[in-house]
Design a protein around this motif. Structure first.
Motif, PDB file in Angstrom:
ATOM      1  N   LYS A 348       0.853  -1.088  -0.037  1.00  0.00           N
ATOM      2  CA  LYS A 348      -0.261   0.166   0.174  1.00  0.00           C
ATOM      3  C   LYS A 348       0.687   1.499   0.090  1.00  0.00           C
ATOM      4  N   HIS A 349       1.970   1.545   0.898  1.00  0.00           N
ATOM      5  CA  HIS A 349       2.660   2.567   1.029  1.00  0.00           C
ATOM      6  C   HIS A 349       3.928   2.590  -0.086  1.00  0.00           C
ATOM      7  N   GLN A 350       4.134   1.477  -0.452  1.00  0.00           N
ATOM      8  CA  GLN A 350       5.471   1.485  -1.354  1.00  0.00           C
ATOM      9  C   GLN A 350       6.604   2.476  -0.758  1.00  0.00           C
ATOM     10  N   PRO A 351       7.057   1.742   0.505  1.00  0.00           N
ATOM     11  CA  PRO A 351       8.033   2.907   1.257  1.00  0.00           C
ATOM     12  C   PRO A 351       9.699   2.805   0.184  1.00  0.00           C
ATOM     13  N   HIS A 352      10.221   4.015   0.438  1.00  0.00           N
ATOM     14  CA  HIS A 352      11.619   3.727  -0.091  1.00  0.00           C
ATOM     15  C   HIS A 352      12.806   2.869   0.694  1.00  0.00           C
ATOM     16  N   VAL A 353      12.440   3.046   2.024  1.00  0.00           N
ATOM     17  CA  VAL A 353      13.338   2.516   2.992  1.00  0.00           C
ATOM     18  C   VAL A 353      12.455   1.844   4.171  1.00  0.00           C
ATOM     19  N   ILE A 354      12.679   0.703   4.667  1.00  0.00           N
ATOM     20  CA  ILE A 354      12.154   0.055   5.540  1.00  0.00           C
ATOM     21  C   ILE A 354      13.052  -0.005   6.706  1.00  0.00           C
ATOM     22  N   TYR A 355      12.881   0.404   8.032  1.00  0.00           N
ATOM     23  CA  TYR A 355      13.728   0.186   9.136  1.00  0.00           C
ATOM     24  C   TYR A 355      12.985  -0.965   9.906  1.00  0.00           C
TER      25      TYR A 355
END
Length: 606
Positions: A348-355
């Motif tokens: 849904k959010h298509q993040p650039h980076v995941i921590y």
């Protein structure tokens, strides 16, 4: 006194001084028969108006004269000198002559009387508050700029309960001097004798540039006196705007055990975060929430707070939203064990980076509940990592622990297996997968410090497992910054480790907390309870087969990537539900130590 009344009084006093100065100088220097009434009248009017004009320009009517200093004296000098200069010009133009001696005497009287009228406020105030026997006699460690600021603040504060009576400073040039009538009585090594001779009731360490080690050494000396000790803020806190230089506070254990802050490559971090969508799992936890606080300073387009606990996610959202109204904040209440939910949230959010900060971390609890360690630390990491791969996330940063090195606990082994999954994903995915490994975090939930504090509040004893047990420590902000820096410099597949300096004995930590709480070891006491299942006497940050000796960034090392047999990990994930707790414990430890090649070697009870 109201502002209007104060302004009227100052203008009246200045007007009388101006007129008195000019008339007295003429009377003193010029015989009565030679006085020209027109010259006196014109000079008086000219000086009257020029003075008030320059007094307004140099803000002589707006300054707080109770705190007057050299700056205020300079303003008086400038205003009076320019007023006399204007008068001299008018005399030359109007009378074609210059009453030089008269002007000089007028100038001297003018400065003397204006200065006296202003600084009398300061003298009155200092006299009023100079001696207060009810205030605690205070020793200031450090007679530099920081110590001087603290002393002035205490002396000028009506509300302060402290009265500075002496300085201590190692600078030989300051020995024997007096600063604001407060003597510098010697070096730090004389602290005990100074405390006894001067009946010191309070100590303030006022050297904001101290390193952690220097502060530790000074505090140890202060603690020997059994006098309450406080500290002025550090340079980092002052420069960041967190506090002002005169905010005195209690010494915290973070001041003594935290490491020197690592400088970040903010440009490189900003390139990865600014204007991008960033997701943090476990965003409500101690580390996850601080990671969010650090990330949002780089102005991401959107920050997604994902966590299982609704209350903790609500708290961090309510903290950040008012401070950063222009940044889009999204909250996702989701369990990393729920594969479909995680796939949906990341998609849904298509993040650039995941921590990835979501994890179970309590060693004794996981030792008793090994299935939960697998579900959260292993399966949860696998779910988030595969979701990142599927959604084309640019980079994935997993937060790990020093307990993953040569693990003896289920928690440590589960985190080591999670690292293996991350390393494997980096080999098969276009996403950059990295792990960041660090030691104990001061003040995090479930850490030893809150436990020790509760035990001290209850009157003791403080429970320590073993007198020789050591751990590495860092502060929550430093740990979070390392996570961001690792994500910025990652090429993929690395395990990053911070050079955490020397490990700290847990018993020394307990002793420091007892002293910081105002007690002695005799009053509280320390009890040794023995090492708990899964614990080690000391922790390691890198195994022998992982070490790269060179630093890739100041204070940051990169671990080598050992071979990973991902098949046995996936077999464990598929079958651990059917295994007994003891078998799960044995299995994860064997996998973490590369002692098993197939699930067939494990004791599985179907």
């Amino acid at each position: 006194m109201s502002y209007k009344l104060r302004l009227s009084l100052l203008i009246l006093v200045d007007s009388l001084i101006v007129l008195l100065s000019i008339y007295f100088s003429y009377w003193l220097l010029i015989p009565t028969s030679q006085i020209v009434p027109t010259a006196i009248l014109v000079s008086s009017i000219a000086l009257f108006f020029s003075h008030h004009i320059f007094a307004h320009i140099f803000k002589l009517y707006k300054r707080a004269w109770s705190y007057a200093s050299i700056k205020e004296l300079s303003a008086i000098f400038s205003a009076v000198t320019l007023s006399i200069a204007v008068l001299a010009v008018i005399q030359l133009i109007g009378f074609q002559t210059l009453y030089t001696r008269t002007l000089l005497v007028t100038w001297m009287l003018h400065i003397l009387l204006i200065g006296a009228s202003r600084f009398s406020w300061r003298v009155y105030r200092d006299t009023k508050f100079k001696v207060d026997k009810d205030k605690k006699r205070t020793l200031i460690v450090g007679a530099g700029n920081g110590g001087t600021l603290v002393a002035r603040q205490l002396m000028n504060s009506e509300k302060s309960e402290l009265r500075p009576v002496a300085f201590i400073d190692d600078d030989s040039k300051k020995q024997g001097l007096e600063i604001m009538d407060i003597p510098v009585l010697g070096r730090l090594e004389w602290l005990q004798s100074v405390v006894e001779q001067k009946n010191i009731e309070h100590i303030i360490i006022a050297i904001p540039s101290l390193s952690k080690q220097q502060l530790n050494d000074i505090f140890s000396r202060c603690a020997e006196t059994k006098v309450k000790t406080q500290i002025m803020p550090s340079v980092e806190d002052i420069m960041s705007g967190k506090v002002s230089v005169n905010e005195i506070r209690d010494v915290q254990v973070e001041d003594l055990l935290g490491r020197e802050p690592v400088k970040l490559d903010t440009e490189k971090i900003g390139n990865k975060l600014t204007g991008e969508t960033i997701m943090v799992t476990g965003a409500g936890g101690s580390i996850g929430s601080e990671v969010c606080r650090q990330i949002i300073k780089f102005n991401p387009k959107k920050l997604v707070l994902l966590g299982h606990g609704e209350n903790s996610i609500y708290d961090i959202e309510m903290e950040l939203r008012p401070k950063y109204p222009n940044i889009e904040l999204e909250t996702e209440i989701a369990d990393v064990q729920d594969r479909e939910r995680i796939m949906g949230a990341v998609g849904k959010h298509q993040p650039h980076v995941i921590y990835h900060a979501a994890a179970h971390k309590h060693v004794p609890l996981m030792e008793r509940n090994p299935h939960e360690a697998i579900k959260n630390n292993v399966i949860g990491t696998k779910n988030v990592a595969e979701a990142a791969d599927q959604s084309g996330v640019y980079s994935f940063v997993m937060i790990s622990t020093d307990k993953a090195v040569n693990p003896t606990s289920v928690m440590g082994a589960s985190k080591r297996i999670a690292e293996m999954i991350v390393q494997h994903m980096d080999m098969v995915s276009n996403t950059k997968f990295v792990a960041v490994r660090f030691g104990n975090v001061l003040g995090s939930r479930g850490s030893v410090i809150p436990l020790f504090k509760k035990q001290i509040e209850a009157g003791g004893p403080v429970t320590v497992t073993h007198p020789d047990m050591t751990r590495y420590f860092m502060t929550i902000p430093e740990a979070s910054r390392l996570v961001l820096q690792a994500g910025a410099i990652a090429k993929g597949g690395e395990t990053f480790v911070l050079d955490m300096g020397e490990p700290v004995k847990i018993v020394d930590l307990a002793k420091n907390l007892i002293r910081l709480s105002g007690f002695t070891e005799e009053e509280i006491g320390i009890k040794y309870a023995g090492i708990r299942p899964g614990e080690k006497l000391f922790e390691e940050l890198l195994g022998d087969n992982e070490v790269h000796k060179e630093q890739i960034y100041p204070k940051i090392y990169r671990g080598k990537t050992p071979p990973v047999n991902v098949n046995v990990i996936y077999e464990l994930v598929e079958n651990f539900y059917y295994m007994r707790a003891d078998d799960v414990r044995e299995s994860v430890l064997d996998i973490a130590h590369f002692k098993v090649e197939s699930l067939k070697e494990l004791a599985v009870n179907n």
